[in-house]
Design an enzyme around this catalytic site. Structure first.
Site, PDB file in Angstrom:
ATOM      1  CG  HIS A  65      19.822 -28.562 -23.558  1.00 41.21           C
ATOM      2  ND1 HIS A  65      18.655 -29.603 -23.871  1.00 41.21           N
ATOM      3  CD2 HIS A  65      20.233 -27.818 -25.014  1.00 41.21           C
ATOM      4  CE1 HIS A  65      17.689 -29.282 -24.927  1.00 41.21           C
ATOM      5  NE2 HIS A  65      19.404 -28.396 -26.052  1.00 41.21           N
ATOM      6  CB  SER A  79      19.631 -30.790 -28.432  1.00 42.99           C
ATOM      7  OG  SER A  79      19.714 -29.401 -28.692  1.00 42.99           O
TER       8      SER A  79
END
Length: 232
Positions: free
Chosen positions: A99, A101
């Site tokens: 992930h 971000s």
């Protein structure tokens, strides 16, 4: 900064940024399980954080951090022994989830989730690690960067050449043949004192940071590091 779903991000930090800034990165990994399936497979967790710091911008913004990318991941590696053409050796196969971000609010928010496959190969002092990924789909209302594959592609290729125990040359390349866009990063490391090394880093293309995934630029920098680029 701009994305098709979030439009333009206009604020003092982005409008008044300088071309010269500092980039800070920390990367950690640790093995959490080993010898899985009785095949010497190992399960790892990792975390990388990269920040772009306008340290030389001493105006009203007080040297802000322009962007910080956070990337936790989990991956499985399987040692293998197989010969490749040209006296090469296949050392490892792996799969993982990552992930990434930047933790900002919209319209500066950027994020994506990927599943990937990778391999580790060696030809003498040269190590090559190809990786292919698949982006996990998101709802259109939640997608901050729906066109990110156009610029970041569907995989990358890492090359690492160790001249000796003290100097090395590395490269990280991405390319999407459908869009003709990608990025290339080159790193040269050299000794300073003890475990402390210096490096020269050059970048050309898209995706140097997640915030600027669709912005093409060229940059060159000089820095110090505590651990070399090798290892996966």
């Amino acid at each position: 900064p701009y994305t098709p779903s979030r439009g333009y991000a206009i604020n003092d930090i982005q409008q008044n940024q300088l071309r010269t800034e500092a980039k800070l990165q920390i990367s950690l990994k640790t093995k959490v399980m080993e010898d899985l399936f009785r095949t010497r497979a190992d399960l790892w967790v990792g975390y990388t954080q990269q920040s772009n710091w306008q340290v030389y911008n001493q105006g009203s913004n007080s040297a802000p951090f322009r962007n910080t990318d956070y990337a936790p991941e989990i991956f499985l590696t399987q040692p293998v022994k197989a010969w490749l053409p040209g006296d090469g050796k296949l050392r490892m196969l792996g799969a993982g989830y990552i992930h990434q971000s930047n933790g900002q609010s919209r319209p500066l928010s950027r994020s994506w989730n990927r599943l990937y496959l990778m391999a580790g190969m060696e030809w003498g002092k040269l190590t090559i690690v190809p990786r292919l990924w698949w982006r996990i789909p998101e709802k259109s209302s939640d997608d901050d960067n729906s066109d990110i594959n156009r610029y970041m592609g569907y995989g990358d290729l890492q090359l690492y050449y160790r001249f000796n125990d003290r100097q090395s040359l590395g490269a990280l390349a991405r390319y999407n043949p459908a869009s003709g866009k990608g990025g290339l990063q080159l790193n040269y490391t050299f000794p300073i004192a003890g475990r402390l090394k210096g490096y020269v880093q050059a970048f050309h293309g898209y995706g140097e940071s997640l915030l600027d995934y669709n912005h093409k630029h060229n940059s060159i920098g000089l820095g110090v590091m505590l651990n070399d680029w090798d290892g996966f």
